[in-house]
Design a protein around this motif. Structure first.
Motif, PDB file in Angstrom:
ATOM      1  N   THR A 106      -6.182  -6.059  -4.607  1.00  9.53           N
ATOM      2  CA  THR A 106      -5.921  -5.985  -2.974  1.00  9.53           C
ATOM      3  C   THR A 106      -6.049  -7.496  -2.698  1.00  9.53           C
ATOM      4  OG1 THR A 106      -8.494  -5.787  -3.319  1.00  9.53           O
ATOM      5  CG2 THR A 106      -7.214  -3.874  -2.793  1.00  9.53           C
ATOM      6  N   ARG A 129       0.898  -1.247   0.158  1.00 14.19           N
ATOM      7  CA  ARG A 129       0.038   0.096  -0.050  1.00 14.19           C
ATOM      8  C   ARG A 129       0.766   1.316  -0.201  1.00 14.19           C
ATOM      9  NH1 ARG A 129      -4.339  -2.036   4.605  1.00 14.19           N
ATOM     10  NH2 ARG A 129      -5.883  -2.864   2.819  1.00 14.19           N
ATOM     11  N   SER A 158     -11.917  -6.705  -3.707  1.00 14.36           N
ATOM     12  CA  SER A 158     -12.686  -5.510  -3.280  1.00 14.36           C
ATOM     13  C   SER A 158     -13.378  -4.735  -4.471  1.00 14.36           C
ATOM     14  CB  SER A 158     -11.773  -4.283  -2.651  1.00 14.36           C
ATOM     15  OG  SER A 158     -10.813  -4.235  -3.462  1.00 14.36           O
ATOM     16  N   LEU A 159     -13.729  -5.502  -5.537  1.00 13.61           N
ATOM     17  CA  LEU A 159     -14.536  -4.993  -6.594  1.00 13.61           C
ATOM     18  C   LEU A 159     -15.925  -4.802  -6.074  1.00 13.61           C
ATOM     19  CD1 LEU A 159     -13.054  -6.462  -9.752  1.00 13.61           C
ATOM     20  CD2 LEU A 159     -12.838  -4.198  -9.195  1.00 13.61           C
ATOM     21  N   TRP A 160     -16.833  -4.194  -6.850  1.00 12.76           N
ATOM     22  CA  TRP A 160     -18.146  -4.093  -6.079  1.00 12.76           C
ATOM     23  C   TRP A 160     -19.015  -5.186  -6.465  1.00 12.76           C
ATOM     24  CZ3 TRP A 160     -14.807  -0.684  -7.830  1.00 12.76           C
ATOM     25  CH2 TRP A 160     -14.364   0.651  -7.154  1.00 12.76           C
ATOM     26  N   LYS A 181      -7.920  -8.947  -0.354  1.00 14.89           N
ATOM     27  CA  LYS A 181      -9.384  -9.401  -0.333  1.00 14.89           C
ATOM     28  C   LYS A 181     -10.027  -8.726  -1.374  1.00 14.89           C
ATOM     29  CE  LYS A 181     -13.392  -8.066   2.541  1.00 14.89           C
ATOM     30  NZ  LYS A 181     -13.776  -7.137   1.716  1.00 14.89           N
ATOM     31  N   TYR A 217      -3.108  -2.511  -9.051  1.00 17.20           N
ATOM     32  CA  TYR A 217      -3.040  -3.055  -8.057  1.00 17.20           C
ATOM     33  C   TYR A 217      -4.526  -4.123  -7.479  1.00 17.20           C
ATOM     34  CZ  TYR A 217      -3.572  -2.792  -2.539  1.00 17.20           C
ATOM     35  OH  TYR A 217      -3.667  -3.170  -1.222  1.00 17.20           O
TER      36      TYR A 217
END
Ligand SMILES: Nc1ncnc2c1ncn2[C@@H]1O[C@H](COP(=O)(O)OP(=O)(O)O)[C@@H](O)[C@H]1O
Ligand SMILES: [Mg+2]
Lengths: 309, 376
Positions: A85, A50, A89-91, A87, A83
């Motif tokens: 993630t 990050r 973390s798309l919608w 977890k 990037y």
């Protein structure tokens, strides 16, 4: 290997409250290289990643990412970084296509529709493009996430445990894709827990409790631990691990299938202890080259000894 | 490179479209949009009574005789009226229209003479009755005032049958004093305040709690694009809600609609934007949805109590009026009453438009300043 440094940072520090999560991290990754980022849970991998793409501000440190200052030019870095993630973390409440479309818009892509259609095609998801992302299985989510961070043709990929919870076939496909991208000159930093994945990387960096403990090629990392390893096999071998661990000169015991890898930094003592141990038992012993896993176990133990007293 | 750091219509549209899609799939929110206005309309249909004092009153003095002056003094002493000055008729009309005064009292030519002769001069009291609760108490006091003031000087008045003056009360804008007239314009504002702030208040914290914020932050989207792009769909929702309320007002409560509809919706739009800006700012300050919800109610309560919706604005203590005048709802209530009931035009509205604008811009600046561009 030569080539320009895509990631070149030094002295990165990050605290959360009074917890020192990343200490004086230095990383160098060359263009087109795949860097495997390893370390136990909570060691600061995600935090480091990050910081590289500007999602966290380092407390101190300096360096560049894609030629931009990591502290000051994170807006420019973001544009060329993909990037993924740790977890998903798309919608969840957007469909596959809507997710890709949104990401494409965010990166201001000119031929957005074509790019999204092509990504769907390559994903093999064209038929399910109107399915909500939240209803996908783990493996498909991972593929979608990868596709979405590749859409804008980034020069650097930061992948945070991309294959956690993904089946072996999907993992193999995934790594083939990573190597294809690497061959095209895209730099990849990927964090992982899997040993076989670590072996597929060009370079490795091992971090524990926020401290970078080893880096280099797999061979460099193994060599740096100065281990001597003996492989022991025979009947009832699994029950003997604890007894072996108590012997003088033995630092660690790890099971590999039906054999045990017994390692120590003092080769002479290791050898003599083991010889005494197997005498009178129906066991056989051969000296082998320490594997990467042996080296990582060594690293993990060393860091525990160091930080937990 | 600089072009990227500036505003991008592409990204802004992208955020807006995304929010639209997500909203469309969110059944609960959709239920709220229709449910809340209807529920509140019923809840607030009954007014809460109160007895405000010191209401600004203008005097039109065509006969500056001693009786008129002592009458004015008596009004002042009754504590219901605060005389703001003596003006001519045109100015008085304007003051009433703008809501600067609640009452205009007109003493006709020959007031003193007629009074002495026992000819019952006419005393005209015009009241801004858009808020009937505010005027009721004061008007009943006026009815007794005449006898008390003039009795010592005019002994003929001892018999209660002989009223000294012919008190004519004109309830302007809402002649029958119907409370629903007052409630409905205010209620539209209350509902908008609550739903707009609540819905946008959750917009950003929802992303944060689901972890999608990390993905959003990893893109080049700027705080301004995210904040403003996210609120656009809610503007539409606000407009739908207001329309529902106005339709209900028209058909259920038969509230008259005098003013210009464009003007009305213009004011509504401004008010919606002000509330959405506040909501999205709460959202970027709050760490989670619960906090955003708490902030919403922390703001909603004073809005409800101090805006002149629940209690007549002029009946509140000064500190409360000071707080109230910062709140957009206060001005919105005056604006909507002005347009709907009085048919006010744009020239009369600016006084209450700029405070809302100022509020919105201040909050937007605060929101952009507190927007966290990282996960720190
Ligand atoms: N936002 C945060 N606030 C406080 N502590 C955090 C935060 N993010 C991570 N940590 C802590 O920092 C340490 C490193 O976490 P992380 O970088 O996620 O490790 P890894 O990815 O190697 O598992 C952990 O102890 C974690 O609890
Ligand atoms: Mg992690």
């Amino acid at each position: 290997m030569s080539g320009t440094l895509v990631i070149d940072v030094a002295g990165l520090n990050k605290h959360f409250g009074d917890k020192h999560v990343v200490r004086d991290l230095a990383l160098q990754v060359r263009e087109g290289e795949i860097l495997g980022f390893l370390g136990p849970n909570g060691s600061g991998k995600t935090t480091s990643i990050r910081m590289l793409c500007g999602l966290l501000t380092p407390d101190s440190g300096r360096g560049s990412c894609l030629g931009f200052d990591v502290l000051k030019e994170s807006a420019s870095i973001k544009r060329q970084v993909g990037y993924m993630t740790q977890k998903f973390s798309l919608w969840d409440d957007l469909t596959i296509r809507e997710n890709l479309d949104f990401v494409a818009r965010m990166f201001g892509m000119r031929k957005r529709r074509e790019a999204v259609a092509q990504a769907l095609e390559e994903l093999g998801l064209a038929g399910r493009r109107d399915q909500l992302a939240g209803t996908l299985s783990g493996g498909w989510k991972q593929r979608l996430a990868l596709a979405s961070c590749l859409l804008h043709e980034p020069r650097l990929l930061l992948l945070d445990e991309p294959t956690a919870g993904v089946d072996p076939k999907a993992r193999r496909d995934f790594w083939e894709e990573i190597h294809r991208l690497s061959a095209k000159g895209i730099t990849v930093l990927v964090s992982t827990h899997y040993m076989d994945e670590a072996e597929r990387c060009h370079q490795l960096a091992y971090i524990a409790y926020g401290v970078l403990l080893a880096s280099g090629t797999a061979a460099d990392v193994v060599a740096s631990q100065k281990l001597q390893t003996c492989e022991i096999s025979g009947a009832g071998i699994q029950g003997l691990a604890e007894a072996l661990r108590q012997l003088p000169g033995v630092d660690q015991v790890a099971s590999f299938g039906n054999t045990l890898h017994v390692s120590g930094t003092d080769g002479q003592r290791l050898q003599s202890s083991l010889q005494a141990f197997i005498a009178g038992r129906s066991l056989s012993m051969t000296a082998v080259a320490p594997s990467l896993e042996d080296a990582f176990i060594r690293l993990m133990q060393a860091s525990q000894d160091q930080f937990r007293g | 490179m600089n072009a990227y750091n500036g505003f991008s219509l592409h990204r802004w549209l992208g955020i807006m479209i995304k929010e639209f899609i997500q909203l469309r799939r969110d059944r609960l929110t959709f239920g709220m949009i229709v449910g809340i206005p209807i529920m509140q309309l019923l809840l607030f249909g009954f007014a809460i009574n109160s007895d405000p004092k010191h209401m600004p009153t203008a005097v039109v003095m065509a006969d500056p005789g001693p009786f008129a002056r002592s009458y004015v003094a008596a009004m002042q002493n009754s504590e219901y009226f605060r005389i703001v000055g003596s003006v001519d008729e045109r100015e008085a009309d304007r003051l009433l229209d703008r809501g600067d005064v609640q009452f205009v009292v007109t003493f006709p030519v020959g007031f003193h003479r007629d009074l002495v002769r026992g000819q019952m001069p006419t005393l005209l009291v015009e009241a801004d009755a858009t808020d009937p609760m505010a005027t009721g108490g004061a008007i009943s006091v006026l009815k007794h005032l005449g006898i008390e003031v003039f009795a010592p000087d005019l002994p003929g008045l001892r018999q209660p049958a002989n009223a000294p003056v012919d008190l004519r009360i004109q309830r302007r804008y809402n002649p029958e004093g119907i409370t629903a007239y007052n409630i409905v314009p205010g209620l539209s504002g209350v509902i908008l305040t609550m739903t707009m702030i609540l819905m946008t208040g959750l917009a950003m914290t929802r992303e944060r709690e689901r972890g999608t914020f990390e993905n959003l932050l990893a893109t080049p989207a700027t705080p301004f694009e995210v904040m403003t792009g996210k609120i656009v769909p809610y503007i539409l929702i606000g407009l739908i809600q207001v329309t529902l309320i106005f339709l209900a007002a028209r058909w259920i409560f038969a509230v008259p609609m005098h003013g210009n509809l464009f003007l009305l919706y213009g004011v509504v739009l401004l008010f919606i934007c002000a509330n959405l800006t506040l909501g999205i700012t709460f959202s970027s300050i709050a760490r989670n949805q619960l906090q955003a919800m708490q902030m919403t109610f922390f703001f909603f309560l004073p809005s409800l109590l101090l805006s002149g919706f629940m209690f007549p604005f002029r009946g509140m203590p000064e500190w409360a009026q000071a707080v109230g005048s910062v709140l957009p709802l206060t001005h919105f209530v005056v604006l909507v009453r002005g347009i709907l009931l009085k048919g006010n035009g744009p020239e009369l509205l600016w006084n209450h438009v700029w405070p809302i604008l100022l509020f919105m811009l201040t909050v937007l600046a605060l929101g952009l300043k507190t927007f966290r561009k990282t996960l720190d």
